[in-house]
Write a protein that holds these residues in place. Structure first.
Motif, short mmCIF file in Angstrom:
data_model
loop_
_atom_site.label_atom_id
_atom_site.label_comp_id
_atom_site.label_asym_id
_atom_site.label_seq_id
_atom_site.Cartn_x
_atom_site.Cartn_y
_atom_site.Cartn_z
N UNK A 239 0.83 -1.20 0.00
CA UNK A 239 0.00 0.00 0.00
C UNK A 239 0.87 1.26 0.00
N UNK A 240 1.93 1.23 0.78
CA UNK A 240 2.83 2.38 0.84
C UNK A 240 3.54 2.59 -0.50
N UNK A 241 3.91 1.50 -1.15
CA UNK A 241 4.55 1.61 -2.47
C UNK A 241 3.59 2.25 -3.48
N UNK A 242 2.31 1.91 -3.40
CA UNK A 242 1.32 2.52 -4.29
C UNK A 242 1.19 4.02 -4.01
N UNK A 243 1.26 4.40 -2.74
CA UNK A 243 1.19 5.82 -2.40
C UNK A 243 2.43 6.56 -2.92
N UNK A 244 3.58 5.93 -2.86
CA UNK A 244 4.80 6.55 -3.39
C UNK A 244 4.64 6.78 -4.89
N UNK A 245 4.16 5.76 -5.61
CA UNK A 245 3.96 5.91 -7.05
C UNK A 245 2.92 6.99 -7.35
N UNK A 246 1.86 7.06 -6.54
CA UNK A 246 0.82 8.07 -6.77
C UNK A 246 1.37 9.48 -6.60
N UNK A 247 2.18 9.69 -5.57
CA UNK A 247 2.75 11.03 -5.36
C UNK A 247 3.69 11.40 -6.50
N UNK A 248 4.47 10.45 -6.96
CA UNK A 248 5.40 10.72 -8.06
C UNK A 248 4.65 10.95 -9.37
N UNK A 249 3.55 10.26 -9.56
CA UNK A 249 2.73 10.48 -10.76
C UNK A 249 2.17 11.89 -10.76
N UNK A 250 1.66 12.33 -9.62
CA UNK A 250 1.13 13.69 -9.51
C UNK A 250 2.21 14.73 -9.80
N UNK A 251 3.38 14.52 -9.21
CA UNK A 251 4.49 15.46 -9.46
C UNK A 251 4.88 15.44 -10.93
N UNK A 252 4.87 14.27 -11.54
CA UNK A 252 5.21 14.17 -12.96
C UNK A 252 4.21 14.89 -13.85
#
Length: 183
Positions: free
Chosen positions: A29-42
């Motif tokens: 779940x934490x890995x998914x949150x990391x990817x989500x934050x990086x997607x938003x920044x991207x």
């Protein structure tokens, strides 16, 4: 005293039945949150890149407007500052900086690569950790803790980037209004 139905926090976790899948699911779940934050920044970064590219591509058109009015120049400089601040926080999302002290942990990628010697020594340590429920849960808990801190910093950076993104959008609206009034 009102009974809330909640059980008191266990003082001694040794007496509690643990399921390692709970730890692994939390890490996923934490890995998914990391990817989500990086997607938003991207996405924010890509949008800024597109707009800056359009601006630079049409810079010749804007030069005559810049020469005619200092207010337009000031608003444009403010817009550029907001854009750069937003981009700065996008980069901060991709490179959070944490200076936390933890024990060597077989699940921390850097420790796995360097802290336990060669691959044979690392494998021995990993098997030893996985054979001890206490040590396994302890090291998984540390991994969950550090990833949670990383996610907190990433989302904080995304929020700041979004704030400056909104301010840059407001600056663009003001520039357009000012330009429309001048026509």
């Amino acid at each position: 005293m009102k009974d809330t139905g909640e059980k008191p926090v266990e003082e001694n976790y040794e007496d509690v039945i643990h399921d390692p899948n709970n730890y692994w699911e939390q890490l996923e779940r934490l890995e998914k949150l990391i990817r989500a934050s990086e997607l938003k920044a991207g996405v924010i970064f890509s949008f800024h890149s597109l707009v800056i590219g359009l601006f630079v591509d049409r810079l010749e058109y804007f030069q005559s407007i810049f020469k005619q009015n200092i207010v337009f120049v000031i608003l444009t400089v403010i817009w550029i500052l907001f854009v750069f601040m937003s981009i700065y926080y996008c980069f901060r999302c991709f490179t959070p900086r944490l200076e936390l002290k933890y024990d060597k942990n077989v699940f921390f990628f850097r420790d796995a690569a360097y802290a336990f010697g060669d691959v044979k020594e690392y494998s021995k340590k990993l098997m030893k950790v996985c054979s001890s429920e206490h040590e396994l849960y302890y090291q998984l808990s540390q991994q969950i803790h550090i990833e949670s801190k990383i996610i907190d910093q990433k989302f904080s950076s995304v929020q700041k980037s979004l704030k400056f993104f909104a301010l840059s959008f407001i600056a663009v609206i003001l520039i357009i209004i000012f330009w429309a009034v001048r026509l």
